[in-house]
Every structure is written in C-alpha cells, then in structure tokens.
Design a protein around this motif. Structure first.
Motif, PDB file in Angstrom:
ATOM      1  N   LEU A 161       0.816  -1.217   0.000  1.00  0.00           N
ATOM      2  CA  LEU A 161       0.000   0.000   0.000  1.00  0.00           C
ATOM      3  C   LEU A 161       0.849   1.266   0.000  1.00  0.00           C
ATOM      4  O   LEU A 161       0.322   2.370  -0.139  1.00  0.00           O
ATOM      5  CB  LEU A 161      -0.939   0.000   1.212  1.00  0.00           C
ATOM      6  CG  LEU A 161      -1.917  -1.173   1.274  1.00  0.00           C
ATOM      7  CD1 LEU A 161      -2.794  -1.075   2.513  1.00  0.00           C
ATOM      8  CD2 LEU A 161      -2.784  -1.225   0.026  1.00  0.00           C
ATOM      9  N   TYR A 162       2.166   1.107   0.153  1.00  0.00           N
ATOM     10  CA  TYR A 162       3.077   2.245   0.122  1.00  0.00           C
ATOM     11  C   TYR A 162       4.090   2.086  -1.015  1.00  0.00           C
ATOM     12  O   TYR A 162       5.104   2.769  -1.050  1.00  0.00           O
ATOM     13  CB  TYR A 162       3.791   2.387   1.468  1.00  0.00           C
ATOM     14  CG  TYR A 162       2.827   2.347   2.631  1.00  0.00           C
ATOM     15  CD1 TYR A 162       1.932   3.392   2.851  1.00  0.00           C
ATOM     16  CD2 TYR A 162       2.765   1.240   3.470  1.00  0.00           C
ATOM     17  CE1 TYR A 162       1.031   3.343   3.892  1.00  0.00           C
ATOM     18  CE2 TYR A 162       1.858   1.187   4.520  1.00  0.00           C
ATOM     19  CZ  TYR A 162       0.992   2.245   4.725  1.00  0.00           C
ATOM     20  OH  TYR A 162       0.078   2.196   5.748  1.00  0.00           O
ATOM     21  N   ASN A 163       3.799   1.171  -1.929  1.00  0.00           N
ATOM     22  CA  ASN A 163       4.701   0.935  -3.057  1.00  0.00           C
ATOM     23  C   ASN A 163       4.663   2.124  -4.017  1.00  0.00           C
ATOM     24  O   ASN A 163       3.605   2.705  -4.258  1.00  0.00           O
ATOM     25  CB  ASN A 163       4.282  -0.337  -3.795  1.00  0.00           C
ATOM     26  CG  ASN A 163       5.248  -0.696  -4.900  1.00  0.00           C
ATOM     27  OD1 ASN A 163       6.452  -0.787  -4.678  1.00  0.00           O
ATOM     28  ND2 ASN A 163       4.729  -0.895  -6.095  1.00  0.00           N
ATOM     29  N   GLY A 164       5.799   2.455  -4.533  1.00  0.00           N
ATOM     30  CA  GLY A 164       5.887   3.577  -5.469  1.00  0.00           C
ATOM     31  C   GLY A 164       6.807   4.655  -4.945  1.00  0.00           C
ATOM     32  O   GLY A 164       6.368   5.687  -4.453  1.00  0.00           O
ATOM     33  N   ALA A 165       8.118   4.393  -5.012  1.00  0.00           N
ATOM     34  CA  ALA A 165       9.098   5.391  -4.583  1.00  0.00           C
ATOM     35  C   ALA A 165       9.251   6.441  -5.686  1.00  0.00           C
ATOM     36  O   ALA A 165       9.181   6.128  -6.870  1.00  0.00           O
ATOM     37  CB  ALA A 165      10.436   4.722  -4.291  1.00  0.00           C
ATOM     38  N   GLY A 179      10.169  -4.518  -8.000  1.00  0.00           N
ATOM     39  CA  GLY A 179      10.029  -5.506  -9.051  1.00  0.00           C
ATOM     40  C   GLY A 179       9.235  -6.726  -8.616  1.00  0.00           C
ATOM     41  O   GLY A 179       8.636  -7.417  -9.437  1.00  0.00           O
ATOM     42  N   SER A 180       9.186  -6.982  -7.305  1.00  0.00           N
ATOM     43  CA  SER A 180       8.503  -8.177  -6.795  1.00  0.00           C
ATOM     44  C   SER A 180       7.069  -7.922  -6.364  1.00  0.00           C
ATOM     45  O   SER A 180       6.400  -8.824  -5.875  1.00  0.00           O
ATOM     46  CB  SER A 180       9.286  -8.739  -5.604  1.00  0.00           C
ATOM     47  OG  SER A 180       9.367  -7.770  -4.562  1.00  0.00           O
ATOM     48  N   THR A 181       6.575  -6.695  -6.557  1.00  0.00           N
ATOM     49  CA  THR A 181       5.235  -6.385  -6.069  1.00  0.00           C
ATOM     50  C   THR A 181       4.165  -7.039  -6.936  1.00  0.00           C
ATOM     51  O   THR A 181       4.421  -7.473  -8.058  1.00  0.00           O
ATOM     52  CB  THR A 181       5.014  -4.862  -6.001  1.00  0.00           C
ATOM     53  OG1 THR A 181       3.863  -4.593  -5.199  1.00  0.00           O
ATOM     54  CG2 THR A 181       4.799  -4.278  -7.399  1.00  0.00           C
ATOM     55  N   ASP A 182       2.934  -7.088  -6.419  1.00  0.00           N
ATOM     56  CA  ASP A 182       1.818  -7.660  -7.173  1.00  0.00           C
ATOM     57  C   ASP A 182       0.956  -6.543  -7.742  1.00  0.00           C
ATOM     58  O   ASP A 182       1.334  -5.372  -7.728  1.00  0.00           O
ATOM     59  CB  ASP A 182       0.997  -8.588  -6.278  1.00  0.00           C
ATOM     60  CG  ASP A 182       0.416  -7.869  -5.057  1.00  0.00           C
ATOM     61  OD1 ASP A 182       0.505  -6.625  -4.979  1.00  0.00           O
ATOM     62  OD2 ASP A 182      -0.121  -8.554  -4.181  1.00  0.00           O
ATOM     63  N   SER A 189       1.380   2.419  -7.127  1.00  0.00           N
ATOM     64  CA  SER A 189       2.378   3.232  -7.825  1.00  0.00           C
ATOM     65  C   SER A 189       1.710   4.166  -8.835  1.00  0.00           C
ATOM     66  O   SER A 189       2.076   5.333  -8.962  1.00  0.00           O
ATOM     67  CB  SER A 189       3.386   2.337  -8.564  1.00  0.00           C
ATOM     68  OG  SER A 189       4.107   1.548  -7.661  1.00  0.00           O
ATOM     69  N   LEU A 190       0.719   3.642  -9.547  1.00  0.00           N
ATOM     70  CA  LEU A 190      -0.012   4.463 -10.517  1.00  0.00           C
ATOM     71  C   LEU A 190      -0.800   5.567  -9.814  1.00  0.00           C
ATOM     72  O   LEU A 190      -0.906   6.682 -10.314  1.00  0.00           O
ATOM     73  CB  LEU A 190      -0.963   3.587 -11.343  1.00  0.00           C
ATOM     74  CG  LEU A 190      -0.290   2.516 -12.206  1.00  0.00           C
ATOM     75  CD1 LEU A 190      -1.338   1.685 -12.930  1.00  0.00           C
ATOM     76  CD2 LEU A 190       0.664   3.143 -13.205  1.00  0.00           C
TER      77      LEU A 190
END
Length: 210
Positions: A161-165, A179-182, A189-190
């Motif tokens: 839920l915090y993916n997207g640096a 790279g390993s996220t679903d 990220s979007l």
C-alpha cells in the motif's frame, strides 16, 4: 545537484515523506538542504491541506550530535528564512512513526538502512501476530472475534500500500516500483503518479529551489 529517492511511510497521525532512500550514498549539506525543499514540495503536492514539517534523521536530538555535514545542514535549515516548511531539527530512528514531523531527510545510506529495518520489523510483527492467532484454538477464536481490527492492522503495515518510490529532482515525474510487487502494489504506484501530476510537483520543486 542530485535527485533523491523518496517514499511514503505511515505514522501515528497520517503519512510521512522520507528521503533519500538509496539514490545517493554520500551527500553534502547542499544536497540535504535541497532534499528538505524537495521533500516538503512533495508532501504539499500529495497533501495540500497539511503543512510540511521537516526533520533531519540523526543519532540524537541534541544540536551537538551527528557528523559535520549534518550539523552544518542543521544550522543552514535553522537560519533559512522560508514559508514552504517548518524545520523541526533532528529526529531519531525510534521517533520516525510518531507523526510529529512529516518530512524526514537523510543521506541515501542512512535512509536505505532505515527503510529496510522498518520493512523487516513490519513483516516480523505481522508474521508473529499471525502465528500467535492461528497457533491454537483460543487464538483462532480471538482472531475471528477481532477480524475487522486485524484487517485494519494488516493493511496499515502492508508494504504494497506504500509501493511507489518517487525520484524527485528530475525534470519529469519518475516513480520506481518494487520488481517483486503484485497488482495491488503496482496500482498504488499508478495512484502516486496521478497525485504528483495533479499536485504540480515538478513546478513546485522548481519554484521552491529557485
């Protein structure tokens, strides 16, 4: 001079922007001042109703603590006359989640160590709690009765839920996904992309740096 890798971390009161998370192992005082400005601009783009409060990640809260670069940065930010953010001084690693500040600045080495430590701790707590609540009959009953609260707890610590640096300091918005996220992590990220474009992040950083 250098772009920084930044990300959102949960805290007790909401969210924090943390940077640099590994793009620059060694940083000058100018880099750290720039990161403060860029981090505050990012926070304001994502949360326009809140005011950025900036702190330097350090080994202590006293003014004399830290290496020469961080102490010099402290003095520059203390004397800096600006209306874009409030400088709150130093913050220690055990206070990152308190929510007293919402923009946390470090060099890439320190920030990356803090990030990996936080992610590992979150996974450890989640796995240990899951094990405790599914290990016996009483735990399973307790888990069933507290299902809603446990779901909220899990979501709060879910790194997807915090993916997207965000690489800030470039001429265009750039988002880095694990790279390993679903699909859930990538969709977040979007969502971050959408927010920083709507929030005119690049324009804010350019104006504030200048």
């Amino acid at each position: 001079d250098k772009p920084a890798l930044s990300a959102l971390w949960p805290n007790k009161k909401g969210m924090s922007v943390v940077l640099d998370l590994g793009a620059n192992i060694e940083c000058s005082e100018k880099n750290l001042v720039d990161f403060s400005i860029m981090g505050a601009s990012l926070f304001k783009s994502l949360y326009p109703e809140e005011f950025p409060k900036v702190a330097l990640l350090n080994i202590g809260s006293e003014e004399i603590k830290g290496n020469d670069i961080i102490k010099s940065t402290y003095q520059k930010l203390t004397n800096k006359n600006n209306k874009e953010f409030e400088f709150k001084g130093y913050i220690e690693g055990n206070k990152l989640m308190n929510g007293d500040v919402n923009v946390i600045v470090a060099d890439g080495f320190t920030g990356n160590v803090a990030l990996k430590t936080a992610e590992g701790t979150a996974n450890f707590i989640t796995n240990e709690l899951k094990s405790a609540l599914t290990g016996n009959f009483v735990g399973k009953i307790s888990s069933f009765l507290n299902k809603k609260n446990l779901i909220k707890f899990k979501e709060r610590l879910d790194p997807r839920l915090y993916n997207g640096a965000i690489f800030i300091g470039l001429d265009s918005p750039v988002i880095k996904s694990h790279g390993s996220t679903d699909y859930l992590g990538f969709s977040n990220s979007l969502s971050v992309c959408e927010k920083i474009i709507k929030g005119n992040l690049i324009e804010k950083i350019s104006n504030n740096i200048n």
